[in-house]
Scaffold this motif. Structure first.
Motif, mmCIF file in Angstrom:
data_model
loop_
_atom_site.group_PDB
_atom_site.id
_atom_site.type_symbol
_atom_site.label_atom_id
_atom_site.label_comp_id
_atom_site.label_asym_id
_atom_site.label_seq_id
_atom_site.Cartn_x
_atom_site.Cartn_y
_atom_site.Cartn_z
ATOM 1 N N UNK A 24 1.238 -1.506 -0.215
ATOM 2 C CA UNK A 24 -0.078 -0.026 0.298
ATOM 3 C C UNK A 24 0.899 0.912 0.299
ATOM 4 N N UNK A 25 0.662 2.170 -0.734
ATOM 5 C CA UNK A 25 1.573 3.678 -0.554
ATOM 6 C C UNK A 25 -0.289 4.587 -0.031
ATOM 7 N N UNK A 26 0.975 5.171 0.654
ATOM 8 C CA UNK A 26 0.108 6.394 1.449
ATOM 9 C C UNK A 26 0.006 7.891 0.846
ATOM 10 N N UNK A 27 -0.238 8.616 0.614
ATOM 11 C CA UNK A 27 -0.189 9.815 -0.909
ATOM 12 C C UNK A 27 -0.854 11.074 0.177
ATOM 13 N N UNK A 28 0.176 11.847 0.452
ATOM 14 C CA UNK A 28 -0.269 13.239 0.955
ATOM 15 C C UNK A 28 0.107 14.184 0.704
ATOM 16 N N UNK A 29 -0.483 15.381 0.309
ATOM 17 C CA UNK A 29 -0.445 16.898 0.720
ATOM 18 C C UNK A 29 -0.830 17.638 1.560
ATOM 19 N N UNK A 30 0.545 18.451 2.101
ATOM 20 C CA UNK A 30 -0.402 19.135 3.119
ATOM 21 C C UNK A 30 -0.195 20.586 2.412
ATOM 22 N N UNK A 31 -0.368 21.676 2.759
ATOM 23 C CA UNK A 31 -0.423 23.349 3.136
ATOM 24 C C UNK A 31 -1.194 23.609 4.546
#
Length: 51
Positions: A24-31
Motif C-alpha cells: 500500500x502507498x499513502x500519499x499526502x499533500x499538506x498546505x
C-alpha cells in the motif's frame, strides 16, 4: 506545501481499514499557511492506494 508518499505492506489495521497483506502507498499533500513564522492554517489531502 509538502508532498509525501509512504509505501509498505498492509499487515495491521490502518485508518479504519482491515489488513490485506498487500503493498500500500499513502500519499499526502499538506498546505500550511504561515504568519510571523507560526502556523495559522493547515489543509491536508490523503490518498491510500493498494496494489
Amino acid at each position: 506545501m509538502t508532498h509525501k508518499a509512504f509505501t509498505g505492506t498492509f499487515t495491521a489495521p490502518f485508518m479504519g481499514q482491515a489488513p490485506t497483506g498487500r503493498k500500500a502507498t499513502l500519499r499526502i499533500i499538506d498546505i500550511v499557511q504561515l504568519k510571523d513564522e507560526q502556523y495559522v492554517a493547515h489543509w491536508s489531502i490523503r490518498e491510500m492506494i493498494t496494489a
